[in-house]
Design a protein around this motif. Structure first.
Motif, PDB file in Angstrom:
ATOM      1  N   MET A  21      -5.441 -23.242 -30.272  1.00 13.47           N
ATOM      2  CA  MET A  21      -4.267 -22.745 -29.569  1.00 13.47           C
ATOM      3  C   MET A  21      -2.993 -23.391 -30.106  1.00 13.47           C
ATOM      4  N   LEU A  22      -3.113 -24.649 -30.540  1.00 21.43           N
ATOM      5  CA  LEU A  22      -1.947 -25.345 -31.081  1.00 21.43           C
ATOM      6  C   LEU A  22      -1.419 -24.631 -32.323  1.00 21.43           C
ATOM      7  N   MET A  23      -2.315 -24.226 -33.209  1.00 20.72           N
ATOM      8  CA  MET A  23      -1.874 -23.528 -34.422  1.00 20.72           C
ATOM      9  C   MET A  23      -1.200 -22.203 -34.064  1.00 20.72           C
ATOM     10  N   LEU A  24      -1.767 -21.477 -33.118  1.00 19.89           N
ATOM     11  CA  LEU A  24      -1.177 -20.198 -32.699  1.00 19.89           C
ATOM     12  C   LEU A  24       0.225 -20.421 -32.120  1.00 19.89           C
ATOM     13  N   ALA A  25       0.374 -21.442 -31.287  1.00 18.27           N
ATOM     14  CA  ALA A  25       1.686 -21.742 -30.702  1.00 18.27           C
ATOM     15  C   ALA A  25       2.698 -22.087 -31.787  1.00 18.27           C
ATOM     16  N   ASN A  26       2.288 -22.906 -32.742  1.00 13.63           N
ATOM     17  CA  ASN A  26       3.184 -23.276 -33.843  1.00 13.63           C
ATOM     18  C   ASN A  26       3.579 -22.070 -34.687  1.00 13.63           C
ATOM     19  N   VAL A  27       2.614 -21.242 -35.012  1.00 13.88           N
ATOM     20  CA  VAL A  27       2.887 -20.067 -35.846  1.00 13.88           C
ATOM     21  C   VAL A  27       3.815 -19.090 -35.122  1.00 13.88           C
ATOM     22  N   LEU A  28       3.533 -18.815 -33.861  1.00 12.62           N
ATOM     23  CA  LEU A  28       4.374 -17.871 -33.110  1.00 12.62           C
ATOM     24  C   LEU A  28       5.790 -18.407 -32.923  1.00 12.62           C
ATOM     25  N   ALA A  29       5.923 -19.691 -32.599  1.00 12.17           N
ATOM     26  CA  ALA A  29       7.258 -20.279 -32.438  1.00 12.17           C
ATOM     27  C   ALA A  29       8.011 -20.260 -33.763  1.00 12.17           C
ATOM     28  N   ALA A  30       7.321 -20.545 -34.859  1.00 10.17           N
ATOM     29  CA  ALA A  30       7.963 -20.512 -36.180  1.00 10.17           C
ATOM     30  C   ALA A  30       8.385 -19.091 -36.540  1.00 10.17           C
ATOM     31  N   LEU A  31       7.567 -18.104 -36.205  1.00 14.22           N
ATOM     32  CA  LEU A  31       7.931 -16.706 -36.480  1.00 14.22           C
ATOM     33  C   LEU A  31       9.165 -16.298 -35.675  1.00 14.22           C
ATOM     34  N   VAL A  32       9.241 -16.736 -34.428  1.00 18.98           N
ATOM     35  CA  VAL A  32      10.424 -16.435 -33.618  1.00 18.98           C
ATOM     36  C   VAL A  32      11.656 -17.096 -34.234  1.00 18.98           C
ATOM     37  N   ALA A  33      11.506 -18.338 -34.691  1.00 18.13           N
ATOM     38  CA  ALA A  33      12.630 -19.028 -35.341  1.00 18.13           C
ATOM     39  C   ALA A  33      13.066 -18.279 -36.601  1.00 18.13           C
ATOM     40  N   LEU A  34      12.114 -17.843 -37.416  1.00 20.90           N
ATOM     41  CA  LEU A  34      12.450 -17.096 -38.629  1.00 20.90           C
ATOM     42  C   LEU A  34      13.102 -15.759 -38.301  1.00 20.90           C
ATOM     43  N   LEU A  35      12.633 -15.115 -37.257  1.00 20.48           N
ATOM     44  CA  LEU A  35      13.230 -13.856 -36.820  1.00 20.48           C
ATOM     45  C   LEU A  35      14.697 -14.065 -36.447  1.00 20.48           C
ATOM     46  N   HIS A  36      14.984 -15.142 -35.748  1.00 23.66           N
ATOM     47  CA  HIS A  36      16.364 -15.413 -35.347  1.00 23.66           C
ATOM     48  C   HIS A  36      17.219 -15.897 -36.517  1.00 23.66           C
ATOM     49  N   LEU A  37      16.601 -16.510 -37.489  1.00 26.93           N
ATOM     50  CA  LEU A  37      17.326 -16.845 -38.714  1.00 26.93           C
ATOM     51  C   LEU A  37      17.731 -15.554 -39.433  1.00 26.93           C
ATOM     52  N   TYR A  38      16.833 -14.579 -39.437  1.00 26.84           N
ATOM     53  CA  TYR A  38      17.132 -13.265 -40.011  1.00 26.84           C
ATOM     54  C   TYR A  38      18.282 -12.592 -39.257  1.00 26.84           C
ATOM     55  N   PHE A  39      18.255 -12.674 -37.923  1.00 20.78           N
ATOM     56  CA  PHE A  39      19.352 -12.114 -37.134  1.00 20.78           C
ATOM     57  C   PHE A  39      20.674 -12.797 -37.488  1.00 20.78           C
ATOM     58  N   LEU A  40      20.637 -14.116 -37.625  1.00 22.79           N
ATOM     59  CA  LEU A  40      21.837 -14.872 -37.993  1.00 22.79           C
ATOM     60  C   LEU A  40      22.412 -14.340 -39.303  1.00 22.79           C
ATOM     61  N   VAL A  41      21.565 -14.193 -40.304  1.00 21.22           N
ATOM     62  CA  VAL A  41      22.025 -13.733 -41.621  1.00 21.22           C
ATOM     63  C   VAL A  41      22.603 -12.325 -41.526  1.00 21.22           C
ATOM     64  N   LEU A  42      21.902 -11.441 -40.822  1.00 24.12           N
ATOM     65  CA  LEU A  42      22.401 -10.072 -40.670  1.00 24.12           C
ATOM     66  C   LEU A  42      23.755 -10.051 -39.961  1.00 24.12           C
ATOM     67  N   GLU A  43      23.875 -10.791 -38.877  1.00 25.83           N
ATOM     68  CA  GLU A  43      25.087 -10.727 -38.057  1.00 25.83           C
ATOM     69  C   GLU A  43      26.266 -11.473 -38.670  1.00 25.83           C
ATOM     70  N   MET A  44      25.995 -12.580 -39.340  1.00 24.81           N
ATOM     71  CA  MET A  44      27.104 -13.374 -39.880  1.00 24.81           C
ATOM     72  C   MET A  44      27.533 -12.935 -41.276  1.00 24.81           C
ATOM     73  N   PHE A  45      26.594 -12.452 -42.077  1.00 22.31           N
ATOM     74  CA  PHE A  45      26.901 -12.206 -43.488  1.00 22.31           C
ATOM     75  C   PHE A  45      26.745 -10.755 -43.944  1.00 22.31           C
TER      76      PHE A  45
END
Length: 120
Positions: free
Chosen positions: A1-25
């Motif tokens: 479960m720890l690996m799943l939590a880490n992977v999902l949280a990291a994917l959410v972080a990457l998704l929001h990094l993508y949003f940042l790039v789209l919205e700012m640049f």
């Protein structure tokens, strides 16, 4: 479960990094306009607002990254719970006020990651 939590949280972080790039640049560029379905004139008029949204997404990324670095099952758990909760709330609000698509693109991934971290 720890690996799943880490992977999902990291994917959410990457998704929001993508949003940042789209919205700012890329808000006024073809990629950003296509992603958000914007006309060129509206994109130009709203680019400062979009950059501000992008910055807030960056804060979510920073909080999620900090939580992941501290460990999802350890000191980082409260950080992840808080910032994933923020992602879910923002996604639900966005779905209610802007587009139902946000519920699936932002709130659902955040909720899945939140549930995985909560289950630790």
């Amino acid at each position: 479960m720890l690996m799943l939590a880490n992977v999902l949280a990291a994917l959410v972080a990457l998704l929001h990094l993508y949003f940042l790039v789209l919205e700012m640049f890329f808000w006024t560029k073809p990629l950003g306009r296509k992603a958000f379905g914007l006309k060129a004139d509206f994109a130009e008029q709203s680019k400062a607002l979009a950059a501000n949204q992008g910055l807030y997404n960056g804060f979510l990324v920073a909080g999620l990254a900090w939580g992941l670095m501290q460990g999802a099952a350890g000191a980082g758990r409260p950080w992840l719970l808080f910032f994933l909760g923020c992602v879910v709330v923002a996604g639900v609000f966005g779905a209610a006020t802007a587009s139902r698509k946000i519920l699936f693109v932002q709130a659902l991934p955040g909720a899945l990651a939140l549930a995985a971290v909560f289950a630790l």
